[in-house]
Design a protein around this motif. Structure first.
Motif, mmCIF file in Angstrom:
data_model
loop_
_atom_site.group_PDB
_atom_site.id
_atom_site.type_symbol
_atom_site.label_atom_id
_atom_site.label_comp_id
_atom_site.label_asym_id
_atom_site.label_seq_id
_atom_site.Cartn_x
_atom_site.Cartn_y
_atom_site.Cartn_z
ATOM 1 N N ARG A 152 -3.277 -1.429 -13.057
ATOM 2 C CA ARG A 152 -3.212 -2.484 -12.051
ATOM 3 C C ARG A 152 -2.739 -3.759 -12.752
ATOM 4 N N LEU A 153 -1.582 -4.253 -12.361
ATOM 5 C CA LEU A 153 -0.997 -5.430 -12.994
ATOM 6 C C LEU A 153 -1.152 -6.633 -12.077
ATOM 7 N N GLY A 156 -3.979 -14.069 -10.369
ATOM 8 C CA GLY A 156 -4.912 -13.070 -9.866
ATOM 9 C C GLY A 156 -4.392 -12.242 -8.714
ATOM 10 N N ARG A 157 -3.197 -12.520 -8.246
ATOM 11 C CA ARG A 157 -2.611 -11.718 -7.176
ATOM 12 C C ARG A 157 -1.955 -10.469 -7.762
ATOM 13 N N VAL A 158 -1.716 -9.479 -6.918
ATOM 14 C CA VAL A 158 -1.183 -8.196 -7.360
ATOM 15 C C VAL A 158 0.304 -8.308 -7.677
ATOM 16 N N GLN A 159 0.664 -7.839 -8.873
ATOM 17 C CA GLN A 159 2.077 -7.638 -9.197
ATOM 18 C C GLN A 159 2.443 -6.163 -9.045
ATOM 19 N N HIS A 160 1.549 -5.272 -9.484
ATOM 20 C CA HIS A 160 1.811 -3.837 -9.386
ATOM 21 C C HIS A 160 0.521 -3.100 -9.075
ATOM 22 N N ALA A 161 0.554 -2.320 -8.004
ATOM 23 C CA ALA A 161 -0.559 -1.441 -7.659
ATOM 24 C C ALA A 161 -0.010 -0.074 -7.288
ATOM 25 N N GLY A 162 0.975 0.354 -8.048
ATOM 26 C CA GLY A 162 1.691 1.579 -7.734
ATOM 27 C C GLY A 162 2.945 1.275 -6.952
ATOM 28 N N MET A 163 3.836 2.255 -6.909
ATOM 29 C CA MET A 163 5.114 2.088 -6.235
ATOM 30 C C MET A 163 5.365 3.263 -5.302
ATOM 31 N N ALA A 164 6.310 3.073 -4.410
ATOM 32 C CA ALA A 164 6.669 4.113 -3.452
ATOM 33 C C ALA A 164 8.182 4.204 -3.364
ATOM 34 N N LEU A 165 8.643 5.303 -2.797
ATOM 35 C CA LEU A 165 10.075 5.500 -2.592
ATOM 36 C C LEU A 165 10.392 5.278 -1.125
ATOM 37 N N GLN A 214 15.067 3.922 -2.542
ATOM 38 C CA GLN A 214 14.812 2.560 -3.010
ATOM 39 C C GLN A 214 13.351 2.441 -3.428
ATOM 40 N N PRO A 215 13.059 2.234 -4.724
ATOM 41 C CA PRO A 215 11.667 2.055 -5.137
ATOM 42 C C PRO A 215 11.149 0.695 -4.690
ATOM 43 N N ILE A 216 9.866 0.653 -4.323
ATOM 44 C CA ILE A 216 9.282 -0.604 -3.851
ATOM 45 C C ILE A 216 7.823 -0.670 -4.290
ATOM 46 N N HIS A 217 7.360 -1.877 -4.595
ATOM 47 C CA HIS A 217 5.966 -2.067 -4.987
ATOM 48 C C HIS A 217 5.063 -2.068 -3.758
ATOM 49 N N LEU A 218 3.864 -1.551 -3.931
ATOM 50 C CA LEU A 218 2.849 -1.559 -2.879
ATOM 51 C C LEU A 218 1.928 -2.762 -3.063
ATOM 52 N N HIS A 219 1.653 -3.467 -1.973
ATOM 53 C CA HIS A 219 0.624 -4.514 -1.928
ATOM 54 C C HIS A 219 0.901 -5.706 -2.842
ATOM 55 N N ARG A 220 2.147 -5.933 -3.176
ATOM 56 C CA ARG A 220 2.467 -7.065 -4.038
ATOM 57 C C ARG A 220 2.040 -8.368 -3.359
ATOM 58 N N GLY A 221 1.357 -9.225 -4.110
ATOM 59 C CA GLY A 221 0.915 -10.512 -3.603
ATOM 60 C C GLY A 221 -0.475 -10.516 -3.007
ATOM 61 N N ALA A 222 -1.093 -9.355 -2.838
ATOM 62 C CA ALA A 222 -2.454 -9.296 -2.298
ATOM 63 C C ALA A 222 -3.455 -9.763 -3.357
ATOM 64 N N PRO A 223 -4.647 -10.212 -2.949
ATOM 65 C CA PRO A 223 -5.677 -10.533 -3.944
ATOM 66 C C PRO A 223 -5.942 -9.337 -4.857
ATOM 67 N N GLY A 224 -6.066 -9.603 -6.145
ATOM 68 C CA GLY A 224 -6.126 -8.534 -7.129
ATOM 69 C C GLY A 224 -7.364 -7.677 -7.094
ATOM 70 N N ASP A 225 -8.402 -8.089 -6.344
ATOM 71 C CA ASP A 225 -9.614 -7.276 -6.244
ATOM 72 C C ASP A 225 -9.720 -6.554 -4.905
ATOM 73 N N PRO A 284 -9.813 -3.763 -2.179
ATOM 74 C CA PRO A 284 -10.169 -2.352 -2.361
ATOM 75 C C PRO A 284 -8.973 -1.412 -2.429
ATOM 76 N N ALA A 285 -7.887 -1.753 -1.748
ATOM 77 C CA ALA A 285 -6.715 -0.879 -1.748
ATOM 78 C C ALA A 285 -6.043 -0.808 -3.108
ATOM 79 N N VAL A 286 -6.231 -1.830 -3.941
ATOM 80 C CA VAL A 286 -5.593 -1.832 -5.262
ATOM 81 C C VAL A 286 -6.597 -1.560 -6.377
ATOM 82 N N ALA A 287 -7.889 -1.694 -6.098
ATOM 83 C CA ALA A 287 -8.905 -1.470 -7.119
ATOM 84 C C ALA A 287 -9.166 0.017 -7.344
ATOM 85 N N ARG A 288 -8.825 0.853 -6.372
ATOM 86 C CA ARG A 288 -9.070 2.287 -6.516
ATOM 87 C C ARG A 288 -7.894 2.966 -7.209
#
Length: 335
Positions: A120-121, A126-135, A140-151, A153-157
């Motif tokens: 988790r980057l 403290g906002r999300v830079q990387h929480a996994g990526m999708a196609l 076209q690869p794209i980041h999931l949840h970029r900019g969300a608060p870093g804690d 639940p969708a990015v903490a798991r």
């Protein structure tokens, strides 16, 4: 004479200038603990004082020096070749690891179903830079949840995906070598997602480790934008036939109302300021009225403790828009 214990992981860091970032990266690694890790530093002909830093650490790290900038892929491949540990962790020099960052990555690579594992980057704020990526459709690869608060639940798991970023990426060294490493045909971009796709084709998953946290000072290294279009075209040509998993992954997070946005809203959202409070109300109102907004927190103060990000706002962070008219684009100062 006691033989030195084999390190559990080799941390390979490609370098090209930005010596101040490299110092901060190494200091964070030292704080988190290096007792059973091997450092491998590969310098691509830096001219800013990086070599002086390398001379200081050469006794405690393996150092590879290139006369010129051979690119991210080649430097990482060189580092993997001289690494001695069974697991290689590729780490950008514009990162700062947190305590306990490496254990989840190493554990993930021990699963025979896993090809790569990533962290988790978070941005400095403290906002999300990387929480996994999708196609996306069209490869076209794209980041999931970029900019969300870093804690959030969708990015903490942790979860199993197809794509991860290479800013912090762990892989079994033998597996990495068997797949030919990163492809130097990509010039400082898309090498990571191409490797993930080659591993996916071989039946391996990419495991996102939400409990491995790293700060990423994204965008500090130059040279990426010059080759972005060529890298994207090569990736699309190679992987165009693969189905998109973007909507499916967002649905796993309870977000069914994504896709293309009907409007775009720009302004602060998560810093707890009066402007952010107004922004949250505006986005909620647009969503309730059926506009399906995309949000862009273009002015960001420090992340407020416990910043809330309800589902409609998380969906707005993940929406896409092709183009909007002036009437459809709203900024905080328009409210």
């Amino acid at each position: 004479m006691t033989r030195p214990m084999t390190p559990r992981a080799s941390v390979v860091i490609p370098l090209y200038n930005q010596v101040a970032l490299t110092r901060a990266c190494l200091a964070a690694l030292e704080r988190a603990g290096l007792d059973d890790l091997e450092l491998v530093l590969v310098d691509n002909g830096s001219t800013d004082g990086t070599d002086a830093l390398l001379r200081q650490v050469e006794g405690s790290a393996r150092v590879v020096r290139n006369e010129g900038n051979l690119g991210f892929a080649t430097a990482c491949n060189q580092g993997a070749e001289v690494a001695s540990a069974p697991v290689v962790v590729f780490l950008n020099n514009d990162t700062e690891v947190h305590d306990g960052w490496v254990e989840p990555l190493v554990a993930a690579t021990e699963d025979p179903a896993v090809g790569v594992a990533g962290s988790r980057l978070l941005y400095e704020d403290g906002r999300v830079q990387h929480a996994g990526m999708a196609l996306m459709p069209g490869a076209q690869p794209i980041h999931l949840h970029r900019g969300a608060p870093g804690d959030h639940p969708a990015v903490a798991r942790s979860r199993d995906l197809r794509l991860l970023t290479g800013a912090c990426l762990a892989v079994d060294r033998a597996l990495f070598r068997s797949k030919g490493g990163f492809d130097p045909a990509f010039q400082n971009g898309y090498e990571d997602v191409d490797l993930c796709m080659r591993l996916a084709r071989a039946g391996r998953i990419a495991r996102y480790c939400g409990d491995s946290v790293v700060t990423h000072h994204e965008g500090r290294s130059g040279g990426r934008s010059a080759t972005e279009a060529d890298n994207a075209l090569l990736f699309r040509r190679r992987w165009l036939g693969w189905p998109s998993d973007w909507a499916e992954l967002l649905a796993e997070d309870g977000l069914d109302d994504v896709g293309w946005a009907g409007c775009r809203w720009s302004g602060p959202l998560f810093d707890g300021s009066p402007e952010a409070e107004a922004g949250l109300e505006a986005v909620a109102r647009l969503d309730a009225e059926g506009w399906r907004p995309l949000v862009d927190e273009d002015v960001r103060g420090p992340l407020a403790p416990g910043a809330a990000c309800p589902d409609h706002l998380l969906a707005a962070l993940n929406r896409l828009v092709v183009a909007v008219t002036d009437a459809q684009s709203l900024k905080g100062d328009d409210l």
